[in-house]
Design a protein around this motif. Sequence first.
Motif, short mmCIF file in Angstrom:
data_model
loop_
_atom_site.label_atom_id
_atom_site.label_comp_id
_atom_site.label_asym_id
_atom_site.label_seq_id
_atom_site.Cartn_x
_atom_site.Cartn_y
_atom_site.Cartn_z
N PRO A 18 0.84 -0.72 -0.24
CA PRO A 18 0.23 -0.40 -0.03
C PRO A 18 0.79 1.48 0.41
CG PRO A 18 -0.82 -1.79 1.64
CD PRO A 18 0.37 -2.37 0.98
N VAL A 19 1.79 0.84 0.61
CA VAL A 19 2.88 1.90 0.71
C VAL A 19 3.51 3.02 -0.85
CG1 VAL A 19 4.80 3.30 1.11
CG2 VAL A 19 3.52 2.03 3.25
N VAL A 20 3.49 1.88 -1.51
CA VAL A 20 3.96 1.57 -2.86
C VAL A 20 3.34 2.30 -3.65
CG1 VAL A 20 5.08 0.79 -4.25
CG2 VAL A 20 5.88 -0.13 -2.67
N ARG A 21 1.92 1.62 -3.49
CA ARG A 21 1.10 2.51 -4.57
C ARG A 21 0.23 3.39 -4.11
NH1 ARG A 21 -1.26 -2.95 -3.22
NH2 ARG A 21 -3.18 -1.48 -2.40
N ALA A 38 10.35 20.07 -12.70
CA ALA A 38 10.03 21.07 -11.22
C ALA A 38 9.69 19.88 -9.66
CB ALA A 38 8.95 22.04 -11.12
N LEU A 39 9.58 18.16 -10.05
CA LEU A 39 8.96 17.85 -9.76
C LEU A 39 10.24 17.25 -8.48
CD1 LEU A 39 7.13 15.16 -8.98
CD2 LEU A 39 8.72 13.51 -9.86
N ARG A 40 10.02 17.62 -6.89
CA ARG A 40 10.86 17.09 -5.66
C ARG A 40 10.11 16.01 -4.78
NH1 ARG A 40 12.33 21.22 -1.94
NH2 ARG A 40 10.68 20.75 -1.20
N ILE A 41 11.18 15.02 -4.66
CA ILE A 41 10.75 13.93 -3.90
C ILE A 41 10.27 14.02 -3.08
CG2 ILE A 41 11.62 11.89 -2.87
CD1 ILE A 41 13.53 11.49 -4.71
N GLU A 42 10.31 15.32 -1.69
CA GLU A 42 10.47 15.10 -0.89
C GLU A 42 8.07 15.84 -0.68
OE1 GLU A 42 13.09 16.32 -1.81
OE2 GLU A 42 14.47 17.46 -0.81
N ASP A 43 8.45 16.62 -1.89
CA ASP A 43 6.91 16.60 -2.49
C ASP A 43 6.06 15.45 -2.51
OD1 ASP A 43 6.47 19.72 -1.87
OD2 ASP A 43 7.92 19.78 -4.01
N VAL A 44 6.19 14.84 -2.89
CA VAL A 44 5.82 13.14 -3.12
C VAL A 44 5.92 12.70 -2.18
CG1 VAL A 44 6.14 11.38 -4.36
CG2 VAL A 44 6.70 12.84 -5.68
N ALA A 45 6.78 12.68 -1.21
CA ALA A 45 6.77 12.13 0.68
C ALA A 45 5.68 12.48 1.10
CB ALA A 45 8.19 12.17 1.03
N THR A 46 5.64 13.98 0.82
CA THR A 46 4.48 14.85 1.53
C THR A 46 3.16 14.16 1.19
OG1 THR A 46 6.11 16.11 2.09
CG2 THR A 46 4.28 16.73 2.53
N VAL A 50 4.44 9.89 3.86
CA VAL A 50 5.43 9.08 3.95
C VAL A 50 6.61 9.78 4.59
CG1 VAL A 50 4.81 6.87 2.90
CG2 VAL A 50 5.89 8.43 2.04
N ASN A 51 8.16 9.18 5.24
CA ASN A 51 9.24 10.49 5.38
C ASN A 51 9.89 9.82 3.92
OD1 ASN A 51 11.61 10.00 5.96
ND2 ASN A 51 11.14 10.52 8.20
N LYS A 52 10.65 11.31 3.80
CA LYS A 52 10.85 10.52 2.29
C LYS A 52 12.01 10.30 2.17
CE LYS A 52 15.41 14.59 3.75
NZ LYS A 52 15.10 15.35 2.64
N THR A 53 12.85 9.64 3.53
CA THR A 53 13.84 8.08 3.30
C THR A 53 13.02 6.69 3.11
OG1 THR A 53 13.67 7.53 6.03
CG2 THR A 53 15.52 8.72 4.83
#
Lengths: 201, 201
Positions: A18-21, A38-46, A50-53
């Motif tokens: 479910p996390v992956v999805r 402009a995509l930032r992994i931090e924004d995806v995590a938020t 989930v945590n960005k790690t």
Amino acid sequence: MKEKPSASERRALVRGEPVVRGVLAATLEELAEVGYEALRIEDVATRAGVNKTTVYRRWPTKQDLVRAAFRSITVDRAVTPDTGSLRGDLIVIARHIATQASSPELLGLRRLLFAEDRDADLVAIAQSIHESMEALPRPVIEAAEARGELAPGIDATLIFRSLAATIHHRLGLERRPIDEGFLAGLVELLLVGALAPDKRA
Amino acid sequence: MKEKPSASERRALVRGEPVVRGVLAATLEELAEVGYEALRIEDVATRAGVNKTTVYRRWPTKQDLVRAAFRSITVDRAVTPDTGSLRGDLIVIARHIATQASSPELLGLRRLLFAEDRDADLVAIAQSIHESMEALPRPVIEAAEARGELAPGIDATLIFRSLAATIHHRLGLERRPIDEGFLAGLVELLLVGALAPDKRA
């Protein structure tokens, strides 16, 4: 290449699903809003909560993450029918492509690929997805070969690429609807060709 | 429907040609910068160095102007070969599509169509262009019919749409180069089909 996962690793993978999805869905949403550059992994995590790690651990780079997100709505959704004839298999695949091609996710993906069509990362991702797509109909091609259905010397992957391209072109560029008659006519053209029987070499 | 132009009107049309080309080129440039929705005829006129009434006189609406600009790089550039065989004609058309598909103007047009793919005006323009494109190969189809080259019951326009779609898909989405071998293989598939001779009904 990884070893076969242990039982506890398999449980972890299943727990992770479910996390992956969630992360891949968040990636597609972010892409639709800000594009690739402009995509930032931090924004995806938020967005995914989930945590960005958690994201970095599984997808070390932005390119890895976006490729996985694109795969989740293309390669991972493909069908491999086994109806007993090439004609039957092609009809099933054609219907599937026509349905998928109108999905909001795929429309968004296409919009992005053309909007940033000079981005080298995105080009590499598109190429890798299409290489995977090209491998998908292999079981269908092998079954047709085993039945002796394919003309000698034919590039069988081209059947599938032409099928997908013509459906996408009609829906995306010609902006015309697709019905069963159109799909059947297209499959027939790719199977038997346009030339009159007495004009074939 | 307009009457046949008088001699003086014909001279005016000929004198107008460079103006037409300038306005259509300016339209494509403006579209590439601001898109369809934000396009203003005043800005096109300024860019082309003409009075905006000059533009309005010939193209009363933004939709007319943009349709003409799109036509100038699609329909108006099409080729109608007459090589003496359907195979020969298809190869000429395939080469032409492959060359055109990589032109900056056509890449820009495609980017725009997908970026604003929910704009009803643009959808109507795309549909009208594709209707015109579909009429273009008629002389090629009629010549093939006169030579008895086409299988009975075939939708001959589909050959040309599949040809164009597969070439555009490969260059635009798969992002892979096209060579003579690819074009010849594609034309052959559309002419003779993928099925082994003994598997045809």
